[in-house]
Every structure is written in structure tokens, then in C-alpha cells.
Write a protein that holds these residues in place. Structure first.
Motif, mmCIF file in Angstrom:
data_model
loop_
_atom_site.group_PDB
_atom_site.id
_atom_site.type_symbol
_atom_site.label_atom_id
_atom_site.label_comp_id
_atom_site.label_asym_id
_atom_site.label_seq_id
_atom_site.Cartn_x
_atom_site.Cartn_y
_atom_site.Cartn_z
ATOM 1 N N TRP A 205 -83.214 -37.748 6.393
ATOM 2 C CA TRP A 205 -83.455 -37.247 5.026
ATOM 3 C C TRP A 205 -82.271 -37.557 4.122
ATOM 4 N N ARG A 207 -80.204 -39.995 4.555
ATOM 5 C CA ARG A 207 -80.130 -41.439 4.374
ATOM 6 C C ARG A 207 -81.019 -41.875 3.204
ATOM 7 N N SER A 208 -82.224 -41.295 3.136
ATOM 8 C CA SER A 208 -83.114 -41.684 2.029
ATOM 9 C C SER A 208 -82.560 -41.196 0.700
#
Lengths: 262, 303
Positions: A205, A207-208
Motif C-alpha cells: 500500500w 509502495r503505491s
């Protein structure tokens, strides 16, 4: 009334020239930070931290920690130069020195003033990058000729961060308020954009979330170019930054108009 | 005579506040036109619309026969603006302020240098050409603002309170330059709340209050029409004197501790007043624009 693009560029360059005239008088001081900053970081992280960290795996390649962070330092420098130029320095010119008010009585328009300021911020990113390249290259951490592409990348990144900085400048009530975007926007990017550790090590999460940050894309570009990797996937990062400029610049100009034109 | 500025029914609003409330005036080529008024009368708002800084909210505004909103660039390249605040560039020297400003007008470098040189001479700042802006005195700053407004050889010079906050010497320095420019045929539009300044410089003027024009005309005509030739001022008037003035229906203003009698036949009345009513504290003087201004705009503070 529409002006031909060449006329807009010429008038925008007048603002750039004004800042260049001032810069030439203080360049000796302006040269110092981009010269010393990478040295400090490379010393601290390269000598101090890399003993603890060892090697870093980046896109399937094992790299020394110094080699890993050196291009990120370039990206951070691009961000900082444009961001601080178009926040604090532009705010001083706009608010305290009334420089924009004076120029608005000449044939230049507000759009040209703001564009000129942003291009100037990006120019400082390019100057800073050029100086850093000399230092980092001395450590053999940049692959040439690809490394030279870091200069146009600095221009693109500088335009993106200059535009967002200008947007902040158009809305802050006073100069102290810049602490907020610095703390909530610049600092998290400085830490979490794949600068000091790969984005892949973050939870999914997070990373996005990092993929939304412009510095993530800028770091991707500086890192791959520094290593001499040139592939089509970099176009995503370029596209992101172009889109970012295309959206934020008109917003900044619009808000600035609301602020200054009464 | 050619009119360089035509304003008709000009309106500027800020929210529900009408800063400029439908004013009309015309400025002819070569004249010095003044906009007078107390603080908050709408002077600066009017001027800002004139040089294309603020968009108007109603009416018509033509400069050189062109609509300021349609052709701001062409118009701005032909006018010079001296704003009320000091907007000189503190990062640059005196000379650079002029030369950098010249670039905004696309004046070629050699020509800009020459023009800057002439203007430095004109404002008497040649010895300070390399000085930084923060080291200049208030009077020098104003003169440099004036020089900068002239860098593009404008046909109209617009000045917003050009001498506010200056000492008497500096004010005269600015006036001398403005008179010289006027004699060279430059059209000048200025705002001021100094009546002596307006009387000395302006061919015609208007007095603005709460966004509306109260009167317009040549300074002397306005004085004759609204005050007369002379004014008698009486300090600490007696009740007897007050009654006399009322009975005679002389135009006057009673400020309590001070009575001002306008018009009349001047000397005759003065003689009568001094012999019959007050042996001291009574003065006869020429009527001034200040009398007109105070009579029309009242004496309450505008803050």
C-alpha cells in the motif's frame, strides 16, 4: 488577445534574465551548497552507513550503497533547488519586494512572470545538477554518455517541482507557512521516494502511495541514467513528470492571478 | 485636442464595496491631470485600472483610443507608471534597476544603457549608480521610481501619490522634474492628497470622494467657484461675531474653536470684522485648493 508563442517565450525570458542578473552577483555563494552537499552525503552514507548496509539490490543488480544513493542525491538536489527557489525566493520577490507588481506595469503579463519564475527555478536545478555531476563523477559513480541526460532530466524535474512550489506560493498567507509543505510534502518525499532504500522494500500500500510522488519518478530517472540504463520504461517516469507540469503549472498561474490581480 | 485617456462610467468593486462608482473623465495630450481625494476615495483603484493592473467592473476605459482590456500590451508599452509603494528591485543596483526594467520593454541593450544614463543624469543619481537600493534615501528612491517609469519614453506618465512621505526638499526635487517633463509635452496623470502639489502641477483635476466625482476643473476656476478669492479665518470667535456672520448670510464654516468665512468682498469684510468684532486672531488670506477640498469632502477623518 493571443500572442504568438515566440513572443511569450521572449517575454518569459525577461523574467529569467532578471533572476540570472541577480544570480551572477552571488554565484560564488550559490555554488557552495551543491558542491559540498553531495560530498557530505557520500561521506556520511558511503563511509559511515555502507559498512552497516553492505550491498543493495536494485532491479536485479547488486550495488554498493554509495552507488545506490548517489543518483538519488542528484534527484533530491533537483527537487530542493526548484522547490526552495519558487517558494521562499519567489515569495520574497512577490510579497516583500513587490517585484511582480512593478513588472505588471510593463508589457509583461502575469502568466509570463510566473512561467519565467518557474523556468528560473528549473535552471537552478540544472546548475546544481551540473555541479553535483562533477563531484559524483570524481567518485566514478556516473556512467557516461548517458549521465549527460541528467541535465535535461534536471530541467524537467525542476519544472515540475517549481510549478508545485509556485502553487504553494500562490496560496500561503505568509512565509512561515512554507514549513507546512516542506514538512508534509518535501520531507516525506526525501525519505520515501526510493532515495535511501528501494521502494520495493515498502509494504504494497505504501509502495503505491510512493508512486504518486513526483520524486519517486525523478529518482527512477536519475538512477537508471546514472547507471547507463536506457530503456522504454523510463518514458513512464518522463510522462508522469510532463503530466505533472501540465496540470500544476496552469493551476499555479490561476491561483497567482487570484492572489495578485485585484 | 487629442484625448489620450477616456474614462466613461468607470466602475471598480471589491465584493459589495464600490471603490470606484461610475466616474467619467478625459485627459488631453500634453496636460497634467490630477485625481484628488481623501484616503479611500478610489484614487489608486482608478489608476490601477488605467495601467491595466486591475480589471474594471464596468464602464469604458480607452487609452490612446484603444480599449485597455483588449490591448493591454500595446498600451502598457507606451505609458510609464510610478506606483505609490516603492517597487524598486532591492537585489539590483540603481543603474541595473533601470537597465533590467528596460528589458521588460524589449529595449535593446545599447539603447537601454544610453537611456539609463540620461535618466540618471535627469534625477541627479549619477554618483550613486552602483549603490544598492536599500542604501538610498526616501527622496532618491522616489526619483529613481520616476526615472524607471520614464525608461520606455512614455507618452503618458502615471503617478500615484508621487511625493507622499517625502521631506520638503525632496518634494520640490520631484516637482521640478515633473514640471520639466510637462514642458516637454508629456501627458501626466497623478493622484495626490497634497493640495499645493495639485495646484502647482495640474492643469485640470477632479476631486473624488467615496468613488464618485465631486467636481472637476482647473484649480483656479474651482477655487473661484467654490470658495471665492479670499478666506477669512477667525480663531476662537465670539458669539457676537457668529451671529453677525449668520445674519449677514455669509458662506462660512463653524469648526467651534475656529470660524472660516468664505468669499465676500475680502478686504472690506475683513476690515469690518477686525474693527467691530475681533481685534486679534483674525486673518485674511488667499483661498486655496485646500479650502475647496475641505469644503467639499468635509473635515472628518478618513480612516
Amino acid at each position: 488577445m493571443k500572442s504568438p508563442p515566440i513572443a511569450v517565450i521572449r517575454r518569459t525570458s525577461r523574467i529569467w534574465q532578471r533572476n540570472w542578473t541577480v544570480y551572477r552577483q552571488t554565484w560564488k555563494i550559490s555554488f557552495v551548497p551543491p558542491l559540498l552537499e553531495p560530498l557530505f552525503y557520500l561521506l556520511a552514507f558511503g563511509v559511515g552507513l555502507s559498512a552497516l548496509v553492505g550491498e543493495v539490490s536494485y532491479r536485479g543488480e547488486a550495488l554498493s550503497y554509495v552507488a545506490f544513493i548517489a543518483p538519488a542525491l542528484v534527484a533530491i538536489n533537483i527537487m530542493n533547488n526548484a522547490f526552495f527557489e519558487n517558494t521562499y525566493a519567489s515569495f520574497v520577490r512577490m510579497y516583500y519586494q513587490k517585484t511582480f507588481d512593478a513588472i505588471l506595469a510593463t508589457p509583461l503579463s502575469l502568466t509570463e512572470i510566473i512561467l519565467g519564475e518557474i523556468v528560473w527555478g528549473a535552471t537552478k536545478s540544472v546548475i546544481g545538477t551540473a555541479i553535483m555531476l562533477v563531484v559524483i563523477s570524481a567518485f566514478g559513480l556516473i556512467a557516461y554518455p548517458h549521465g549527460l541526460l541528467l541535465l535535461p532530466v534536471a530541467l524537467l524535474g525542476g519544472l515540475a517541482f517549481g510549478a508545485i512550489a509556485m502553487l504553494f506560493t500562490s496560496v500561503v498567507p505568509n512565509i512561515e507557512t512554507f514549513n507546512l509543505p516542506v514538512f508534509l510534502f518535501v520531507t516525506p518525499m526525501f525519505l520515501f521516494s526510493g532515495t535511501f532504500f528501494p521502494v520495493d522494500t515498502l509494504p504494497v500500500w505504501f509502495r503505491s502511495l510512493a508512486l504518486f510522488l513526483p520524486l519517486t519518478h525523478l529518482v527512477r530517472l536519475t538512477r537508471d541514467l546514472a547507471y547507463g540504463r536506457l530503456d522504454l520504461s523510463l518514458l513512464w517516469a518522463v510522462g508522469y513528470l510532463l503530466l505533472f507540469c501540465a496540470i500544476v503549472t496552469p493551476l499555479a498561474i490561476g491561483r497567482m492571478r487570484r492572489r495578485l490581480i485585484r | 485636442m487629442e484625448e489620450v485617456i477616456v474614462a466613461e462610467n468607470l466602475v471598480k468593486t471589491f465584493g459589495s464595496f464600490r471603490a470606484v462608482d461610475g466616474i467619467s473623465f478625459r485627459v488631453r495630450r500634453g496636460e497634467c491631470f490630477g485625481i484628488l481625494g481623501p484616503n479611500g476615495a478610489g484614487k489608486t483603484s482608478t489608476i490601477r485600472m488605467l495601467y491595466g493592473f486591475s480589471p474594471k467592473d464596468g464602464g469604458r476605459l480607452d487609452v490612446f483610443g484603444r480599449d485597455i482590456e483588449r490591448e493591454p500590451r500595446q498600451i502598457k508599452s507606451r505609458i510609464g507608471v510610478c506606483q505609490q509603494e516603492n517597487t524598486l528591485d532591492p537585489d539590483l543596483t540603481v543603474q541595473q534597476n533601470l537597465e533590467v526594467f528596460a528589458r521588460y520593454f524589449d529595449i535593446p541593450r545599447a539603447q537601454a544603457r544610453q537611456r539609463a544614463e540620461q535618466l540618471l543624469h535627469f534625477i541627479g543619481l549619477e554618483p550613486r549608480r552602483q549603490a544598492k537600493i536599500p542604501t538610498l534615501s526616501g527622496g532618491m528612491l522616489r526619483r529613481l521610481m520616476l526615472a524607471r517609469a520614464l525608461i520606455n519614453n512614455p507618452e503618458i506618465l502615471i503617478l500615484d501619490e508621487p511625493t507622499t512621505g517625502l521631506d520638503p526638499q525632496s518634494r520640490h526635487q520631484v516637482w521640478l522634474r515633473l514640471e520639466e517633463l510637462k514642458s516637454l509635452g508629456m501627458s501626466i496623470l497623478l493622484t495626490t492628497h497634497y493640495m499645493d502639489e495639485a495646484a502647482r502641477l495640474c492643469d485640470r483635476l477632479l476631486i473624488l470622494d467615496q468613488g464618485r466625482i465631486l467636481v472637476e476643473g482647473a484649480p483656479l476656476d474651482l477655487i473661484r467657484q467654490h470658495v471665492g478669492r479670499e478666506v477669512i479665518e477667525i480663531a476662537t470667535p465670539e458669539e457676537e461675531l457668529r451671529r453677525f456672520v449668520r445674519d449677514q448670510q455669509l458662506p462660512h464654516e463653524d469648526l467651534g474653536h475656529r470660524l472660516i468665512v468664505y468669499g465676500g468682498d475680502g478686504e472690506g469684510l475683513y476690515h469690518r470684522l477686525t474693527t467691530d468684532y475681533c481685534r486679534q486672531g483674525c486673518t485674511l488670506r488667499m483661498a486655496t485648493l485646500e479650502d475647496v477640498f475641505l469644503r467639499l469632502t468635509g473635515r472628518e477623518l478618513r480612516e
